[in-house]
Design a protein around this motif. Structure first.
Motif, mmCIF file in Angstrom:
data_model
loop_
_atom_site.group_PDB
_atom_site.id
_atom_site.type_symbol
_atom_site.label_atom_id
_atom_site.label_comp_id
_atom_site.label_asym_id
_atom_site.label_seq_id
_atom_site.Cartn_x
_atom_site.Cartn_y
_atom_site.Cartn_z
ATOM 1 N N PRO A 147 73.182 75.945 54.282
ATOM 2 C CA PRO A 147 73.737 77.283 54.083
ATOM 3 C C PRO A 147 75.020 77.239 53.234
ATOM 4 O O PRO A 147 75.968 76.542 53.572
ATOM 5 N N ILE A 148 75.008 77.938 52.122
ATOM 6 C CA ILE A 148 76.171 78.040 51.242
ATOM 7 C C ILE A 148 75.954 79.257 50.354
ATOM 8 O O ILE A 148 74.825 79.562 49.960
ATOM 9 N N SER A 149 77.017 79.962 50.040
ATOM 10 C CA SER A 149 76.884 81.109 49.144
ATOM 11 C C SER A 149 76.807 80.611 47.703
ATOM 12 O O SER A 149 77.335 79.542 47.376
ATOM 13 N N ALA A 150 76.145 81.379 46.872
ATOM 14 C CA ALA A 150 76.028 81.003 45.458
ATOM 15 C C ALA A 150 77.403 80.919 44.813
ATOM 16 O O ALA A 150 77.657 80.052 43.964
ATOM 17 N N GLU A 151 78.309 81.832 45.226
ATOM 18 C CA GLU A 151 79.658 81.833 44.649
ATOM 19 C C GLU A 151 80.398 80.537 44.968
ATOM 20 O O GLU A 151 81.020 79.925 44.095
ATOM 21 N N GLN A 152 80.308 80.107 46.244
ATOM 22 C CA GLN A 152 80.984 78.874 46.644
ATOM 23 C C GLN A 152 80.381 77.657 45.945
ATOM 24 O O GLN A 152 81.099 76.751 45.501
ATOM 25 N N LEU A 153 79.069 77.646 45.824
ATOM 26 C CA LEU A 153 78.407 76.536 45.147
ATOM 27 C C LEU A 153 78.831 76.476 43.681
ATOM 28 O O LEU A 153 79.125 75.400 43.145
ATOM 29 N N PHE A 154 78.884 77.639 43.029
ATOM 30 C CA PHE A 154 79.268 77.667 41.616
ATOM 31 C C PHE A 154 80.728 77.246 41.428
ATOM 32 O O PHE A 154 81.062 76.538 40.474
ATOM 33 N N ILE A 155 81.593 77.665 42.360
ATOM 34 C CA ILE A 155 83.005 77.245 42.300
ATOM 35 C C ILE A 155 83.093 75.725 42.416
ATOM 36 O O ILE A 155 83.871 75.074 41.700
#
Length: 203
Positions: A147-155
């Motif tokens: 579980p991870i948000s796309a925003e956090q992954l992209f950051i």
């Protein structure tokens, strides 16, 4: 003929400026040196670009127009998240190794002129995350990744790729490496960063 000659002269200026900015940075570059490199006089250089800042912005926009379509294509193709991470990292690092002045320039400009991001976003190929977000959400939902948000992954992806350029002097000093060995270190990060992020999100 006049228009063709003007375009050729401007291309000479941008090519020369890129080389000087890359080797000496924004502060170390001199308009006279750029004019000499472009085989024109300083008056002609100022005719095209009234200041070093405007010339630097032109060099940046030209470079960004080459990088943005690559990154946008990767984010919006049909590859898996893992493939996207590998391809994004490889393309980004390869490009920045050739244009190491760009990350610092972006940060400098955004601090000096926050509206500069709007100028960058006006590029038709400015990377869009919509498909990437949906893909991350889907793979999280199916249990393919943690579980991870796309925003956090992209950051995470951007941060690990961009900091070696923003913090180059500090890293070189702490790691006690010279410029040539630092280039080797950057090349190896294409694999290291990808594997680090992929392993972090794997189930």
């Amino acid at each position: 003929m006049a228009k063709q000659k003007d375009n050729k002269t401007e291309e000479q200026i941008l090519t020369a400026a890129q080389e000087i900015f890359q080797s000496k940075g924004m502060d170390g570059a001199r308009m006279q040196e750029i004019a000499d490199k472009a085989s024109i006089n300083k008056a002609m250089l100022h005719y095209y670009y009234r200041s070093k800042q405007l010339l630097f912005e032109a060099v940046f926009k030209k470079a960004f127009s080459l990088l943005a379509p690559q990154l946008n294509a990767i984010l919006n193709d049909d590859s898996t998240i893992e493939e996207k991470i590998k391809n994004f990292t490889h393309n980004y690092l390869s490009f920045m190794i050739k244009h190491p002045y760009l990350p610092n320039f972006i940060i400098q400009e955004l601090n000096r002129k926050p509206q500069f991001i709007e100028e960058i976003k006006s590029n038709v190929f400015f990377p869009k995350l919509d498909k990437f977000k949906k893909q991350v959400e889907k793979e999280v939902a199916t249990g393919s990744i943690r579980p991870i948000s796309a925003e956090q992954l992209f950051i995470n992806i951007i941060s690990l790729n961009i900091f070696p350029f923003l913090g180059a002097p500090l890293i070189k000093a702490l790691a006690n490496v010279d410029d040539e060995n630092y280039k080797v270190l950057l090349e190896s990060r294409k694999k290291e960063v990808s594997e680090f992020i992929i392993n972090a999100i794997k189930k």
